[in-house]
Design a protein around this motif. Sequence first.
Motif: not given
Length: 313
Positions: A101-118, A148-156
Amino acid sequence: MEPTKVQSEGGLNVTLTIRLLMHGKKGETVKKMREESGARINISEGNCPERIVTITGPTDTIFKAFAMIAYKFEEDIINSMSNSPATSKPPVTLRLVVPASQCGSLIGKGGSKIKEMRESTGAQVQVAGDMLPNSTERAVTISGTPEAIIHCVKQICVVMLESPPKGATIPYRPKPASTPVIFSGGQAYTIQGQYAIPHPDQLTKLHQLAMQQTPFTPLGQTTPAFPGLDASPPASTHELTIPNDLIGCIIGRQGTKINEIRQMSGAQIKISNAMEGSSERQITITGTPANISLAQYLINARLTSEVTGMGTV
């Protein structure tokens, strides 16, 4: 209106739990990490190749623990490379377990959030399309340099705090893996040869379910005006095609096997007559979904024992 203060020394100082999938035994390392990071770190027990590591604490302690894990993994990679001819260093990879139920927010609309994280962290982030077996959690794989991983975990963590899980989460528990497990239609199967066989514990449940004669009324549906007319779940039908040369092992001597399967599963099973020119026979299974699943399983088990010569099942 003053913005709410969530930042505290580079970390969001809120207690959070992050679950991580790991392989192997890392007991001593974990002890050291607990002491140095200040986070509560638990490792699932059991003789599974996969362990769930649960890290709980204020977010800054979680980030410390993750930093230690990421650097430890990198150290392991470097050590294993010193004995191998590979020249390019593979990235560090961590697998988080996140409620679906939290994965949608991680991915974001049309994948926007996950793209921004990458883009902002330089880490590769992937959210698995399917849930982990018997759970409502998904694996989120992060790979890259430890930084990069630590940075990414913070955002997650930020995303997970902003959108808490909805409803109850069924946590993933690794199974002792002797054979791979797939999960389909609410049912766990292990793969044996080319057949999917339900998990033994699932099988007992399925058998109990198939044998229950209690009416199954979906929520919100009123009971029929004439009780007894509609007392059993709606029957559905499933068709299988079996090669002619294997039909014998399912029917058994004078129909003994097929009768056994009918009795155990509670399903009606019809086997079509051999058609001229066709090398296959049609099997029609009718009953509740549980009856059908069980009948299919028993038929597959018979086939498996025949094909692999595993003796009678």
